[in-house]
Design a protein around this motif. Structure first.
Motif: not given
Length: 141
Positions: A45-69
């Protein structure tokens, strides 16, 4: 199915975490993670935080769906307006129940924020908050 849920603060610190199993399809609500898997859940989960930081600026929605596996485990994310991250580690792709779960958790978190004795990034230890999270998990997951 087992779930690991964590709320990550603005300083990337965990402020709430829990694990639970499904209550749907005859499940008893208990987590089925092995003792070897539990420490890995936090890492994944904490390794996926880097992906969250990248994706959060590309989407307008609060729910980012599945971001990592990772090893058949998926990480879904919900961002609040205050940059608090709700992360859910799960093993099946059910977007709508997870979105509904995050929405209910967001409402419970907002009620916690309105408490005058709570400060942002402070660990959440409320039994009432925990009960609301578990009730939402039982209802949707």
């Amino acid at each position: 199915m087992s779930f690991y849920f964590v709320i990550v603060g603005t300083k990337d610190n965990p402020i709430y975490e829990t694990e639970f199993g499904t209550s749907k399809q005859g499940g008893d609500g208990n987590s089925r993670f092995t003792d070897e898997q539990r420490p890995m859940n936090q890492f994944i989960v904490h390794a996926s935080l880097d992906i969250v930081e990248e994706v959060q600026w590309l989407q307008r929605e609060l729910y980012l769906k599945t971001i990592d596996n990772f090893n058949n485990l998926l990480v879904s994310c919900f961002l609040t307006a205050g940059n608090i991250k709700f992360l859910l580690l799960h093993d099946s792709k059910n977007e709508e129940p997870i979105r509904q779960f995050f929405t209910e958790v967001h409402e419970a978190y907002l009620k916690t924020l309105m408490n005058p004795f709570y400060e942002v990034d402070m660990r959440i230890t409320s039994v009432v908050f925990d009960a609301k999270i578990r009730a939402a998990a039982k209802k949707y997951l």
